[in-house]
Design a protein around this motif. Structure first.
Motif, PDB file in Angstrom:
ATOM      1  N   UNK A 280      52.320  80.268  -2.089  1.00 48.67           N
ATOM      2  CA  UNK A 280      53.643  80.910  -2.244  1.00 48.67           C
ATOM      3  C   UNK A 280      53.691  82.250  -1.525  1.00 48.67           C
ATOM      4  N   UNK A 281      52.633  83.031  -1.611  1.00 47.95           N
ATOM      5  CA  UNK A 281      52.591  84.347  -0.986  1.00 47.95           C
ATOM      6  C   UNK A 281      52.683  84.218   0.537  1.00 47.95           C
TER       7      UNK A 281
ATOM      8  N   UNK B  66      44.407  85.419   8.761  1.00 44.48           N
ATOM      9  CA  UNK B  66      44.953  86.763   8.595  1.00 44.48           C
ATOM     10  C   UNK B  66      45.853  86.823   7.365  1.00 44.48           C
ATOM     11  N   UNK B  67      46.701  85.815   7.204  1.00 44.66           N
ATOM     12  CA  UNK B  67      47.623  85.815   6.072  1.00 44.66           C
ATOM     13  C   UNK B  67      46.899  85.588   4.749  1.00 44.66           C
ATOM     14  N   UNK B  68      45.871  84.733   4.736  1.00 47.27           N
ATOM     15  CA  UNK B  68      45.110  84.498   3.510  1.00 47.27           C
ATOM     16  C   UNK B  68      44.348  85.759   3.105  1.00 47.27           C
ATOM     17  N   UNK B  69      43.727  86.417   4.073  1.00 52.33           N
ATOM     18  CA  UNK B  69      43.014  87.661   3.772  1.00 52.33           C
ATOM     19  C   UNK B  69      43.995  88.708   3.258  1.00 52.33           C
ATOM     20  N   UNK B  70      45.164  88.786   3.877  1.00 46.76           N
ATOM     21  CA  UNK B  70      46.182  89.722   3.401  1.00 46.76           C
ATOM     22  C   UNK B  70      46.605  89.432   1.975  1.00 46.76           C
ATOM     23  N   UNK B  71      46.817  88.163   1.666  1.00 44.00           N
ATOM     24  CA  UNK B  71      47.220  87.789   0.303  1.00 44.00           C
ATOM     25  C   UNK B  71      46.121  88.127  -0.699  1.00 44.00           C
TER      26      UNK B  71
ATOM     27  N   UNK C 157      45.074  82.223  -7.481  1.00 41.90           N
ATOM     28  CA  UNK C 157      44.955  80.778  -7.505  1.00 41.90           C
ATOM     29  C   UNK C 157      45.567  80.205  -6.231  1.00 41.90           C
ATOM     30  N   UNK C 158      45.189  78.970  -5.926  1.00 44.56           N
ATOM     31  CA  UNK C 158      45.594  78.321  -4.687  1.00 44.56           C
ATOM     32  C   UNK C 158      47.110  78.333  -4.497  1.00 44.56           C
ATOM     33  N   UNK C 159      47.853  77.869  -5.496  1.00 39.59           N
ATOM     34  CA  UNK C 159      49.312  77.795  -5.349  1.00 39.59           C
ATOM     35  C   UNK C 159      49.958  79.171  -5.200  1.00 39.59           C
ATOM     36  N   UNK C 160      49.368  80.174  -5.807  1.00 37.53           N
ATOM     37  CA  UNK C 160      49.889  81.537  -5.648  1.00 37.53           C
ATOM     38  C   UNK C 160      49.689  82.012  -4.209  1.00 37.53           C
TER      39      UNK C 160
END
Length: 130
Positions: free
Chosen positions: A53-54, A35-40, A47-50
């Motif tokens: 951080x998000x 859920x959080x990855x889709x939101x980001x 990029x992965x590190x962004x």
């Protein structure tokens, strides 16, 4: 044509396969890191590190597994650029973008019912102490 109620889908023998599939889908999209990855990623490629951080609080390994699972399911596209150092971006596919609307609906439902859920939890915990 109205959709069948979930209890009908999951109780009829011929519909068992659909219920199993629904369970697999919910396992993927109901995971907090998904859920959080889709939101980001709903804001565009990152990029992965962004993404890390998000989201905050996710381990490197867990984010890797989450993105890999989303990529396997066709919801995220991973693009590696041949640069030095290598650059990798992740973005939602059209299928992944189509998930944002149901997630927003669930979020809205949760916000509308938070007080009721919290009240029910308090009653439950009071009536059934650990």
């Amino acid at each position: 044509m109205a959709a069948k109620p979930i209890e009908v889908i999951c109780s009829e023998d011929r519909e068992h396969e659909k219920c199993r599939l629904l369970g697999q889908i919910l396992d993927r999209v109901g995971d907090k890191w998904t859920i959080m990855a889709v939101g980001a990623l709903s804001d565009g490629p990152m990029r992965f590190n962004a993404i890390m951080r998000r989201i905050g609080g996710v381990s490197h390994r867990m984010l890797t597994l989450t993105l890999r699972g989303l990529e396997r399911d066709g919801m995220v596209r991973r693009t590696a650029y041949p640069t030095i150092p290598p650059k990798v971006e992740y973005e939602l596919t059209p299928l992944g973008r189509s998930l944002t609307e149901p997630l927003a609906t669930l979020l809205d439902w949760g916000e509308r019912h938070t007080d009721e859920i919290e009240a029910a939890r308090k009653i439950f915990d009071r009536e059934r102490p650990q």
